[in-house]
Write a protein that holds these residues in place. Sequence first.
Motif, PDB file in Angstrom:
ATOM      1  N   ALA A 166       0.857  -1.197   0.000  1.00 24.47           N
ATOM      2  CA  ALA A 166       0.000   0.000   0.000  1.00 24.47           C
ATOM      3  C   ALA A 166       0.884   1.235   0.000  1.00 24.47           C
ATOM      4  CB  ALA A 166      -0.930   0.016   1.209  1.00 24.47           C
ATOM      5  N   ILE A 167       0.365   2.299  -0.555  1.00 24.03           N
ATOM      6  CA  ILE A 167       1.078   3.568  -0.517  1.00 24.03           C
ATOM      7  C   ILE A 167       0.171   4.628   0.106  1.00 24.03           C
ATOM      8  CG2 ILE A 167       0.389   4.237  -2.874  1.00 24.03           C
ATOM      9  CD1 ILE A 167       3.197   5.569  -3.081  1.00 24.03           C
ATOM     10  N   ILE A 168       0.683   5.314   1.111  1.00 27.32           N
ATOM     11  CA  ILE A 168      -0.062   6.389   1.773  1.00 27.32           C
ATOM     12  C   ILE A 168       0.268   7.690   1.057  1.00 27.32           C
ATOM     13  CG2 ILE A 168      -0.379   7.675   3.912  1.00 27.32           C
ATOM     14  CD1 ILE A 168       0.407   5.167   5.449  1.00 27.32           C
ATOM     15  N   HIS A 169      -0.750   8.297   0.509  1.00 29.38           N
ATOM     16  CA  HIS A 169      -0.586   9.494  -0.317  1.00 29.38           C
ATOM     17  C   HIS A 169      -1.241  10.670   0.399  1.00 29.38           C
ATOM     18  CE1 HIS A 169      -0.285  10.712  -4.815  1.00 29.38           C
ATOM     19  NE2 HIS A 169       0.209  11.629  -4.013  1.00 29.38           N
ATOM     20  N   LEU A 170      -0.427  11.475   1.098  1.00 34.59           N
ATOM     21  CA  LEU A 170      -0.955  12.604   1.864  1.00 34.59           C
ATOM     22  C   LEU A 170      -0.142  13.858   1.576  1.00 34.59           C
ATOM     23  CD1 LEU A 170      -1.570  11.077   5.416  1.00 34.59           C
ATOM     24  CD2 LEU A 170      -3.294  11.815   3.789  1.00 34.59           C
ATOM     25  N   PRO A 171      -0.781  15.006   1.605  1.00 37.53           N
ATOM     26  CA  PRO A 171      -0.042  16.260   1.382  1.00 37.53           C
ATOM     27  C   PRO A 171       0.882  16.594   2.542  1.00 37.53           C
ATOM     28  CG  PRO A 171      -2.315  16.733   1.956  1.00 37.53           C
ATOM     29  CD  PRO A 171      -2.230  15.248   1.774  1.00 37.53           C
ATOM     30  N   THR A 172       1.866  17.419   2.271  1.00 32.43           N
ATOM     31  CA  THR A 172       2.784  17.863   3.315  1.00 32.43           C
ATOM     32  C   THR A 172       2.012  18.513   4.458  1.00 32.43           C
ATOM     33  OG1 THR A 172       4.567  18.219   1.748  1.00 32.43           O
ATOM     34  CG2 THR A 172       4.685  19.432   3.813  1.00 32.43           C
ATOM     35  N   GLY A 173       2.340  18.114   5.682  1.00 27.30           N
ATOM     36  CA  GLY A 173       1.682  18.667   6.853  1.00 27.30           C
ATOM     37  C   GLY A 173       0.516  17.837   7.343  1.00 27.30           C
ATOM     38  N   ALA A 174       0.141  16.815   6.576  1.00 31.43           N
ATOM     39  CA  ALA A 174      -1.010  15.999   6.963  1.00 31.43           C
ATOM     40  C   ALA A 174      -0.643  14.892   7.942  1.00 31.43           C
ATOM     41  CB  ALA A 174      -1.677  15.395   5.724  1.00 31.43           C
ATOM     42  N   GLY A 175       0.649  14.662   8.182  1.00 27.87           N
ATOM     43  CA  GLY A 175       1.052  13.710   9.204  1.00 27.87           C
ATOM     44  C   GLY A 175       1.348  12.311   8.705  1.00 27.87           C
ATOM     45  N   LYS A 176       2.077  12.186   7.598  1.00 24.27           N
ATOM     46  CA  LYS A 176       2.414  10.857   7.066  1.00 24.27           C
ATOM     47  C   LYS A 176       3.260  10.054   8.054  1.00 24.27           C
ATOM     48  CE  LYS A 176       4.381  12.576   3.440  1.00 24.27           C
ATOM     49  NZ  LYS A 176       3.983  13.981   3.678  1.00 24.27           N
ATOM     50  N   THR A 177       4.275  10.713   8.617  1.00 26.27           N
ATOM     51  CA  THR A 177       5.199   9.993   9.499  1.00 26.27           C
ATOM     52  C   THR A 177       4.495   9.485  10.741  1.00 26.27           C
ATOM     53  OG1 THR A 177       7.054  11.347   8.725  1.00 26.27           O
ATOM     54  CG2 THR A 177       7.345  10.175  10.799  1.00 26.27           C
ATOM     55  N   ARG A 178       3.710  10.332  11.379  1.00 27.88           N
ATOM     56  CA  ARG A 178       3.014   9.915  12.592  1.00 27.88           C
ATOM     57  C   ARG A 178       2.031   8.777  12.292  1.00 27.88           C
ATOM     58  NH1 ARG A 178       0.785  12.534  17.904  1.00 27.88           N
ATOM     59  NH2 ARG A 178       2.813  13.530  17.875  1.00 27.88           N
ATOM     60  N   THR A 179       1.316   8.899  11.184  1.00 25.36           N
ATOM     61  CA  THR A 179       0.378   7.839  10.794  1.00 25.36           C
ATOM     62  C   THR A 179       1.123   6.527  10.578  1.00 25.36           C
ATOM     63  OG1 THR A 179      -1.042   9.490   9.708  1.00 25.36           O
ATOM     64  CG2 THR A 179      -1.387   7.185   9.117  1.00 25.36           C
ATOM     65  N   ALA A 180       2.276   6.595   9.894  1.00 25.53           N
ATOM     66  CA  ALA A 180       3.057   5.385   9.622  1.00 25.53           C
ATOM     67  C   ALA A 180       3.630   4.783  10.897  1.00 25.53           C
ATOM     68  CB  ALA A 180       4.178   5.708   8.635  1.00 25.53           C
ATOM     69  N   MET A 181       4.001   5.641  11.873  1.00 23.81           N
ATOM     70  CA  MET A 181       4.540   5.125  13.130  1.00 23.81           C
ATOM     71  C   MET A 181       3.473   4.347  13.899  1.00 23.81           C
ATOM     72  SD  MET A 181       7.711   5.611  13.359  1.00 23.81           S
ATOM     73  CE  MET A 181       8.988   6.583  12.542  1.00 23.81           C
ATOM     74  N   HIS A 182       2.229   4.742  13.783  1.00 25.65           N
ATOM     75  CA  HIS A 182       1.147   3.968  14.399  1.00 25.65           C
ATOM     76  C   HIS A 182       1.043   2.597  13.741  1.00 25.65           C
ATOM     77  CE1 HIS A 182      -1.355   6.197  17.375  1.00 25.65           C
ATOM     78  NE2 HIS A 182      -0.611   7.205  16.952  1.00 25.65           N
ATOM     79  N   ILE A 183       1.163   2.563  12.417  1.00 21.52           N
ATOM     80  CA  ILE A 183       1.087   1.286  11.695  1.00 21.52           C
ATOM     81  C   ILE A 183       2.258   0.388  12.092  1.00 21.52           C
ATOM     82  CG2 ILE A 183       1.186   0.233   9.404  1.00 21.52           C
ATOM     83  CD1 ILE A 183      -0.142   2.846   8.352  1.00 21.52           C
ATOM     84  N   ALA A 184       3.456   0.965  12.134  1.00 25.72           N
ATOM     85  CA  ALA A 184       4.647   0.191  12.511  1.00 25.72           C
ATOM     86  C   ALA A 184       4.523  -0.329  13.939  1.00 25.72           C
ATOM     87  CB  ALA A 184       5.890   1.057  12.370  1.00 25.72           C
ATOM     88  N   SER A 185       4.070   0.511  14.851  1.00 25.42           N
ATOM     89  CA  SER A 185       3.940   0.103  16.254  1.00 25.42           C
ATOM     90  C   SER A 185       2.879  -0.981  16.406  1.00 25.42           C
ATOM     91  CB  SER A 185       3.576   1.322  17.117  1.00 25.42           C
ATOM     92  OG  SER A 185       4.606   2.285  17.093  1.00 25.42           O
ATOM     93  N   ARG A 186       1.796  -0.823  15.690  1.00 22.17           N
ATOM     94  CA  ARG A 186       0.720  -1.827  15.747  1.00 22.17           C
ATOM     95  C   ARG A 186       1.223  -3.166  15.213  1.00 22.17           C
ATOM     96  NH1 ARG A 186      -5.179  -0.192  13.286  1.00 22.17           N
ATOM     97  NH2 ARG A 186      -6.373  -2.033  13.913  1.00 22.17           N
ATOM     98  N   HIS A 187       2.003  -3.125  14.150  1.00 21.88           N
ATOM     99  CA  HIS A 187       2.578  -4.339  13.573  1.00 21.88           C
ATOM    100  C   HIS A 187       3.515  -5.015  14.570  1.00 21.88           C
ATOM    101  CE1 HIS A 187       4.158  -6.905  10.325  1.00 21.88           C
ATOM    102  NE2 HIS A 187       5.359  -6.672  10.841  1.00 21.88           N
ATOM    103  N   LEU A 188       4.349  -4.230  15.247  1.00 19.08           N
ATOM    104  CA  LEU A 188       5.274  -4.781  16.238  1.00 19.08           C
ATOM    105  C   LEU A 188       4.548  -5.348  17.448  1.00 19.08           C
ATOM    106  CD1 LEU A 188       8.039  -2.012  16.137  1.00 19.08           C
ATOM    107  CD2 LEU A 188       8.403  -4.431  15.613  1.00 19.08           C
ATOM    108  N   MET A 189       3.448  -4.711  17.834  1.00 13.24           N
ATOM    109  CA  MET A 189       2.708  -5.171  19.013  1.00 13.24           C
ATOM    110  C   MET A 189       1.989  -6.488  18.773  1.00 13.24           C
ATOM    111  SD  MET A 189       1.128  -1.794  20.902  1.00 13.24           S
ATOM    112  CE  MET A 189       0.460  -0.997  19.450  1.00 13.24           C
ATOM    113  N   THR A 190       1.584  -6.723  17.528  1.00 10.07           N
ATOM    114  CA  THR A 190       0.795  -7.929  17.240  1.00 10.07           C
ATOM    115  C   THR A 190       1.659  -9.116  16.831  1.00 10.07           C
ATOM    116  OG1 THR A 190       0.458  -7.112  14.979  1.00 10.07           O
ATOM    117  CG2 THR A 190      -1.273  -6.656  16.583  1.00 10.07           C
TER     118      THR A 190
END
Length: 550
Positions: A166-190
């Motif tokens: 999947a590719i997350i397509h968001l404009p600058t300032g919309a929070g791509k990094t923070r959103t991705a860190m939630h995905i990464a953390s959720r993946h690590l937790m499960t």
Amino acid sequence: MLQKCLSSFSINALKLLAGKDALSFFESTLSIDKSYYDENNQQQLLVQAIVNSNPARLLLDKTNREYFIDRLSKESLGELIFKINGFDVGEINASHYVSIKEFCNSQLGLAAFFKSLDLNVIDFSKKNEEYKAFCSIKPEYGLYPYQVEISDKVFSSIEFGNNNKAIIHLPTGAGKTRTAMHIASRHLMTKKDALVLWLANSEILCEQASEEFNKAWRKLGNREVIQGRYYGNNQFSLESIKSGFVVGGLQKLISYYNSMLPHQTASFDTKVTLVIFDEAHRALASTYKEILNRFLEYSPQAKLVGLTATPGRVYKDDKPELDPENKALAELFGNNKITMDVAPYQPMEFLIKENYLADPKFIELNYDDIDLYDSSNAINVSETELLKKLSNSTNRNSVILKTAIHEVKNNKSKLIIFACDIEHARNLAFSLCCMGVKAESVDSKSTSSGEKSQIIDNYKNGDLDVLVNCEMLTTGFDAPETNVAIIARPTNSLVLYLQMIGRALRGNPDLTPKSARIYTVLDEISEFNNVNLAFKHWNEMWTELENKKN
């Protein structure tokens, strides 16, 4: 009290405390414009500059502090001792100067000394709060509703759907990094044996990702994990990592894999369970695409998530899927593009309308660059040398300082300046202090984490008007009060430019809508033409959005 003490100092003593380099920088700028400087009142100007800068940091240094104490008048020293002890010690003599210097060698003594000078002292004590029967608790690393939706869509798609890309397509300032860190953390937790590999193409972006994961996992994590930095001068055996979170610099990884045979790296490759590619539009480059495919080939279980803003293209084209580059990028990520669903608005319009982003105005800063060129100017110079030349341009610095002073004094703005290098940041901050503006600088090398936190808190609390920085605060810095940015640090990286302007675009849906002004110093130097083009592109894009709203 500090100002009263300094008022009795000689001009030479004040200059020594202020710093030779900062004074030289300020005086060279004065050769262009002396409207903020009164030569007949030099002592008062120096006192004002020291008081308006960060005197606490100055006096934390033992050498500076003892120099300061030695030059206190007997009257000032007696008053300070009275404020500390609560009683009059009588006639002041040499022993009192020695005693107060020794007294400041302890943490408690230094805190009392600072308090006697009316300087801010951090209070670490906790205040008791009355328990409430019912309250609302905000997460410390939370997401906005549209980010939650994107995070859920991506996680469900790659973990439970038929497409593991999947590719997350968001404009600058919309929070791509923070959103991705939630995905990464959720993946690590499960998955207890999960190994997340975050890919980025520059050392700055790699370090920002490392810092952001550190912050995210402390809030979201459910166990202790290994974090690896495989970029820059950092070196460790990739094969020794069994699980956790690794940030890999693309150039370093490419060099590593070119020197190894597939079976030699298999123990790491086969353990990777999630690859996150920052600036995913770069994945179309043959070398990056090759290493990406390598991970997916040797790790068939690995999920792939890309992050991109693809500046402007998705907003200006009614059918972005027809763009050849967009099409190729989508195919690389399984044609699984996930973005904001905010119809009938376009993403940028929605972010501004809902106050997630400020409504910006882009302004050019031009200057007479004749002082950049001389007979010794080489044709081929490094970026570091170019930045040094720019930081020493008195014409350029005069324009930057004038703009900052106008914004603070006329518009009551809160602003951030992105400087060319560490020395440039410090000198700009000092010159602003000389001109009656409270400013401080932070940088990526000499500013400690504790000092950085203190300075940023001072800025957020209103004790500073201007924050000048070098290679910091491009991501992970939230100060919605900031409404002006001066981009005085040219760069070839479009992403870095967008991250810098993003510091002034931070909005907050819980606060009133805000506007922002982005000043970009346009240097007519071929090495930095990308930034000039970026400025014009984003200026045009926001103008289009503004016209649509009208």
